[in-house]
Design an enzyme around this catalytic site. Sequence first.
Site, PDB file in Angstrom:
ATOM      1  N   LYS A 104     -41.199   9.282 -20.137  1.00  0.00           N
ATOM      2  CA  LYS A 104     -41.974   9.596 -18.943  1.00  0.00           C
ATOM      3  C   LYS A 104     -43.300  10.283 -19.290  1.00  0.00           C
ATOM      4  O   LYS A 104     -44.187  10.384 -18.438  1.00  0.00           O
ATOM      5  CB  LYS A 104     -41.158  10.456 -17.984  1.00  0.00           C
ATOM      6  CG  LYS A 104     -40.015   9.710 -17.302  1.00  0.00           C
ATOM      7  CD  LYS A 104     -39.294  10.586 -16.290  1.00  0.00           C
ATOM      8  CE  LYS A 104     -38.201   9.818 -15.551  1.00  0.00           C
ATOM      9  NZ  LYS A 104     -37.024   9.543 -16.377  1.00  0.00           N
TER      10      LYS A 104
ATOM     11  N   CYS B 283     -33.366   8.344  -8.212  1.00  0.00           N
ATOM     12  CA  CYS B 283     -33.920   8.091  -9.542  1.00  0.00           C
ATOM     13  C   CYS B 283     -32.891   7.555 -10.529  1.00  0.00           C
ATOM     14  O   CYS B 283     -33.231   7.259 -11.675  1.00  0.00           O
ATOM     15  CB  CYS B 283     -34.547   9.370 -10.087  1.00  0.00           C
ATOM     16  SG  CYS B 283     -35.820  10.030  -8.992  1.00  0.00           S
TER      17      CYS B 283
ATOM     18  N   HIS C 147     -33.666  11.864 -19.244  1.00  0.00           N
ATOM     19  CA  HIS C 147     -34.285  11.765 -17.912  1.00  0.00           C
ATOM     20  C   HIS C 147     -35.638  12.463 -17.979  1.00  0.00           C
ATOM     21  O   HIS C 147     -36.622  11.945 -17.463  1.00  0.00           O
ATOM     22  CB  HIS C 147     -33.370  12.396 -16.871  1.00  0.00           C
ATOM     23  CG  HIS C 147     -33.836  12.204 -15.462  1.00  0.00           C
ATOM     24  ND1 HIS C 147     -34.121  10.966 -14.937  1.00  0.00           N
ATOM     25  CD2 HIS C 147     -34.074  13.105 -14.465  1.00  0.00           C
ATOM     26  CE1 HIS C 147     -34.517  11.103 -13.676  1.00  0.00           C
ATOM     27  NE2 HIS C 147     -34.491  12.387 -13.368  1.00  0.00           N
TER      28      HIS C 147
ATOM     29  N   GLU D 164     -31.040  19.586 -18.773  1.00  0.00           N
ATOM     30  CA  GLU D 164     -30.619  18.386 -19.493  1.00  0.00           C
ATOM     31  C   GLU D 164     -30.504  18.650 -20.988  1.00  0.00           C
ATOM     32  O   GLU D 164     -29.529  18.225 -21.631  1.00  0.00           O
ATOM     33  CB  GLU D 164     -31.592  17.239 -19.242  1.00  0.00           C
ATOM     34  CG  GLU D 164     -31.164  15.944 -19.911  1.00  0.00           C
ATOM     35  CD  GLU D 164     -32.097  14.780 -19.640  1.00  0.00           C
ATOM     36  OE1 GLU D 164     -31.732  13.637 -19.977  1.00  0.00           O
ATOM     37  OE2 GLU D 164     -33.207  15.014 -19.114  1.00  0.00           O
TER      38      GLU D 164
ATOM     39  N   PHE E 270     -32.083  12.597  -6.929  1.00  0.00           N
ATOM     40  CA  PHE E 270     -31.899  13.503  -5.802  1.00  0.00           C
ATOM     41  C   PHE E 270     -30.554  13.194  -5.133  1.00  0.00           C
ATOM     42  O   PHE E 270     -30.102  12.056  -5.099  1.00  0.00           O
ATOM     43  CB  PHE E 270     -33.020  13.326  -4.784  1.00  0.00           C
ATOM     44  CG  PHE E 270     -34.284  14.075  -5.130  1.00  0.00           C
ATOM     45  CD1 PHE E 270     -34.390  14.827  -6.283  1.00  0.00           C
ATOM     46  CD2 PHE E 270     -35.387  14.015  -4.284  1.00  0.00           C
ATOM     47  CE1 PHE E 270     -35.553  15.528  -6.587  1.00  0.00           C
ATOM     48  CE2 PHE E 270     -36.562  14.701  -4.581  1.00  0.00           C
ATOM     49  CZ  PHE E 270     -36.633  15.452  -5.731  1.00  0.00           C
TER      50      PHE E 270
ATOM     51  N   HIS F 277     -43.060   9.112 -13.759  1.00  0.00           N
ATOM     52  CA  HIS F 277     -41.707   8.950 -13.218  1.00  0.00           C
ATOM     53  C   HIS F 277     -41.702   7.876 -12.133  1.00  0.00           C
ATOM     54  O   HIS F 277     -42.119   8.121 -11.002  1.00  0.00           O
ATOM     55  CB  HIS F 277     -41.226  10.270 -12.642  1.00  0.00           C
ATOM     56  CG  HIS F 277     -39.770  10.276 -12.278  1.00  0.00           C
ATOM     57  ND1 HIS F 277     -38.944   9.186 -12.446  1.00  0.00           N
ATOM     58  CD2 HIS F 277     -38.978  11.252 -11.732  1.00  0.00           C
ATOM     59  CE1 HIS F 277     -37.727   9.477 -12.040  1.00  0.00           C
ATOM     60  NE2 HIS F 277     -37.723  10.717 -11.604  1.00  0.00           N
TER      61      HIS F 277
END
Length: 405
Positions: free
Chosen positions: A330, A161, A301, A312, A394, A335
């Site tokens: 998002k 991502c 994010h 975050e 990831f 996403h």
Amino acid sequence: MSGFPALVTGVGLVTPAGVGVATNWSAVLAGRPTAAHLPELDGLPVTMACQVPDFSPRELGHGSWQWDRFTQFAVVAAHEALEQAGLVPGDWADSSRVAVIIGSGAGGTATLEAQHRILLEEGPSSVSPLTLPMGLVNMAAGQVAIDISANGPCFAPCTACAAGASALGLGRELLRQGVADVVVAGGAEAPITPLYISSFARMRALSRRSDDPATASRPFDSGRDGFVLGEGAGVLVLETEEHAAARDARSLARLTGYGASSDAHHVTSPHPQGRGAELAMRAALDDAGLTAGDVDYVNAHGTSTPLNDVTEAAVVSRLLGDGVAVSSTKGVTGHPLGAAGAVEAAYCALAIRDGMIPPTAGLVDPDPRIEVDLVRGSARTGPVRAALSNSFGFGGQNATLVFTP
């Protein structure tokens, strides 16, 4: 050289918020969610996603039927970005000075899944000879380079991502090193497939609000239960100051900082204290030659998952304080995995251009553990001196970009 400026002279967007920058920006500023029930997902654990509307690959021509959907997205976004930049594809003074970097996390997963079904049901002689050219992760970058006749370096970062953000950071490095004058960089993804939906659902990463998709993606909200899968592409044209000045090009914003790091912790879960995220953010600020007090906006994010959002926000608070405006787009787009960093980078450039910070769609009841200044309800207006865009993938792969006017 601290703060080396890569000028953003063009932006192209293909997302669930629409095809084209104008449509996208309007939807994001209005905070209009795009998640919807998709009949083709019926029978799967989750039956909703954020899908690009009204997208017709027929308009692409040039044998585009041989391209996977993620490649089609990338080519459309690249052409819009070049048009906005005032550059004509193929009309280069020196095509070896034009680079293409398009990241992706999954590549042509729809093609690979479809051809695997054909292999099992009809046998190897029925598998398309185009399977690999359509399915490889580097094919969006390769096809964009072919389509615009760019002979410079061509890369395809695959940092999950963070791929789109990685592409932009690497693109700036090519300009800084004098390898290229123009870089067409971004990310593309088309992962709305049975295997990806089922895999993410088995991981408990997806929201289960299929009965009410419009409220499913809700970053930083106390009721969030996972992300909504999206798709699309974001492409930015980056140029050196000298190249842009020579043709009197105007810039939307400048990419002045890039930081990357690894959590070195877990394949899917963020480090509990956000160590890797903080390293990337600090490195990006240092690279830009900025301090925490210079930052007005963080495009987070912000996936709408329980762990990511809290971690975050804690890092943002620790590094930048509680007064910086934070939002996650998002809530609108879902996403789009490897495309997310590039799409959100484009929104940061537009926020700087227009002096408008988009809200977080779906955020109604903020998680009380999150203490940063969350933008919700409606967009905020005012100058944006510096914007950070965070992307975490990831494998613990992190990338942060810094944009300035």
